[in-house]
Design a protein around this motif. Sequence first.
Motif, PDB file in Angstrom:
ATOM      1  N   UNK A   1       0.960  -1.431   0.059  1.00 32.81           N
ATOM      2  CA  UNK A   1       0.437   0.409   0.115  1.00 32.81           C
ATOM      3  C   UNK A   1       0.661   0.838   0.086  1.00 32.81           C
ATOM      4  N   UNK A   2       1.906   1.190   1.041  1.00 33.33           N
ATOM      5  CA  UNK A   2       2.894   2.544   0.860  1.00 33.33           C
ATOM      6  C   UNK A   2       3.249   2.532  -0.520  1.00 33.33           C
ATOM      7  N   UNK A   3       4.093   1.644  -1.394  1.00 31.04           N
ATOM      8  CA  UNK A   3       4.634   1.735  -2.486  1.00 31.04           C
ATOM      9  C   UNK A   3       3.510   2.208  -3.802  1.00 31.04           C
ATOM     10  N   UNK A   4       2.223   2.093  -3.224  1.00 34.05           N
ATOM     11  CA  UNK A   4       1.577   2.131  -4.497  1.00 34.05           C
ATOM     12  C   UNK A   4       0.880   3.553  -4.190  1.00 34.05           C
ATOM     13  N   UNK A   5       1.196   4.516  -2.616  1.00 35.88           N
ATOM     14  CA  UNK A   5       0.736   5.501  -2.437  1.00 35.88           C
ATOM     15  C   UNK A   5      -0.382   5.773  -1.923  1.00 35.88           C
ATOM     16  N   UNK A   6      -0.794   4.413  -1.570  1.00 34.30           N
ATOM     17  CA  UNK A   6      -2.057   4.163  -0.235  1.00 34.30           C
ATOM     18  C   UNK A   6      -1.553   3.807   1.292  1.00 34.30           C
ATOM     19  N   UNK A   7      -0.653   4.098   1.921  1.00 33.96           N
ATOM     20  CA  UNK A   7      -0.212   4.212   3.156  1.00 33.96           C
ATOM     21  C   UNK A   7      -1.622   3.506   3.721  1.00 33.96           C
ATOM     22  N   UNK A   8      -1.092   3.253   5.009  1.00 37.46           N
ATOM     23  CA  UNK A   8      -2.126   2.735   5.979  1.00 37.46           C
ATOM     24  C   UNK A   8      -2.150   3.454   6.860  1.00 37.46           C
ATOM     25  N   UNK A   9      -1.396   4.398   7.159  1.00 36.67           N
ATOM     26  CA  UNK A   9      -1.059   5.245   8.320  1.00 36.67           C
ATOM     27  C   UNK A   9      -0.344   6.238   7.999  1.00 36.67           C
ATOM     28  N   UNK A  10      -1.077   7.418   8.537  1.00 35.94           N
ATOM     29  CA  UNK A  10      -0.619   8.694   8.435  1.00 35.94           C
ATOM     30  C   UNK A  10       1.381   8.643   8.676  1.00 35.94           C
ATOM     31  N   UNK A  11       1.697   7.600   9.863  1.00 36.69           N
ATOM     32  CA  UNK A  11       2.875   7.637  10.020  1.00 36.69           C
ATOM     33  C   UNK A  11       3.621   7.065   9.200  1.00 36.69           C
ATOM     34  N   UNK A  12       3.288   6.391   8.429  1.00 40.62           N
ATOM     35  CA  UNK A  12       3.600   5.016   7.384  1.00 40.62           C
ATOM     36  C   UNK A  12       4.433   5.930   6.113  1.00 40.62           C
ATOM     37  N   UNK A  13       2.706   7.021   5.514  1.00 36.73           N
ATOM     38  CA  UNK A  13       2.988   8.325   4.536  1.00 36.73           C
ATOM     39  C   UNK A  13       3.945   8.986   4.929  1.00 36.73           C
ATOM     40  N   UNK A  14       4.614   9.476   6.246  1.00 38.70           N
ATOM     41  CA  UNK A  14       5.294  10.887   6.757  1.00 38.70           C
ATOM     42  C   UNK A  14       7.077  10.064   6.399  1.00 38.70           C
ATOM     43  N   UNK A  15       6.865   8.905   6.458  1.00 35.12           N
ATOM     44  CA  UNK A  15       7.991   8.428   6.879  1.00 35.12           C
ATOM     45  C   UNK A  15       8.639   7.472   4.942  1.00 35.12           C
ATOM     46  N   UNK A  16       7.557   7.380   4.558  1.00 31.14           N
ATOM     47  CA  UNK A  16       7.742   6.807   3.701  1.00 31.14           C
ATOM     48  C   UNK A  16       8.272   8.358   2.623  1.00 31.14           C
ATOM     49  N   UNK A  17       7.134   9.373   2.514  1.00 36.01           N
ATOM     50  CA  UNK A  17       7.197  10.724   2.007  1.00 36.01           C
ATOM     51  C   UNK A  17       9.056  11.394   1.873  1.00 36.01           C
TER      52      UNK A  17
END
Length: 308
Positions: free
Chosen positions: A231-247
């Motif tokens: 989901x993170x790799x597809x741009x749909x992270x499960x959590x706000x925290x995932x998006x923050x670290x991934x970005x």
Amino acid sequence: MIGKPDSLDRAMQVVIALVALFAVGNGLFMLADPLGWYVSIETVQATGPANRHFIGDIGLAYIISGAVLGYAAANLALRWGAALIGISWLAAHGGFHVYEVMTGICAPDVFWQDVPGVLGPPLLAFLAVVVQIGRQRASPVPLPKKLFLSIMQKVAGDGEPYIGDLDAAGGFATEKFQHAMLLSGHRYHAPAALLHMARLGSTRAEDCGPCVEIVRQFALADGIDDQRIQNALMGRPDHVEDALAYDFGAAVASGDVAAAADLGERIEAKYGRKVRTELALGAASGRLFPAIKRGLGYASACAIPRMA
């Protein structure tokens, strides 16, 4: 991946530390009071008369072995090679006792009395190292060059095509590369998911498909759910925290200074400077391996395939 030590890590450190204390304590006893040590060990008396100089020599060997084991016990994950060196004399000493009983030099009843103090310590320390290696909680740094490269070949396959170049390079290039690998997965304060998300974002931004897959495998080995990774790799992270670290990882790798600074400050405000530092190291490492491939002419083996 080597993260913050868990309870079993600590237990293995304690085992090594206890063997270190035994070796140092026995060695100091032999140096300080060689005749007193001789009298206190009944089985030693069966080998011949006391020799103060000889007992002192052995005492020094025990102290040095114990000091090296003490150094290893402070960080067994990184220093397990030192632990093996520390037990080398203790193990050789125990092996010599086995040789003596097998050849009839020493009586079996004397041998079995010696076993706890002679063979027990090196076997316990060796078991602690084996446990950590079996749990993949051991640094690759002490591994011999050929063994390390063969393991890399099996794990990464075509994902790391420069293995042969490392093998051929001089100046201990492979050994230095092992340290870089260890730094790339450093984690002590950061939650595992955050570090892996930063590494995934960084590696994905580098446009390296095989590298992303390798980082994904490390995340799976660390207990991160496969769907969460996808989901993170597809741009749909499960959590706000995932998006923050991934970005954050993607911004670091892409050279977006403003985004990296903003996201880094948000991470620091939420988790602290130490976590930001670890995520920065993880994100920076995502650039290393693709860059090596491009520099050696393996860009085609790195790029993520495009849809026609």
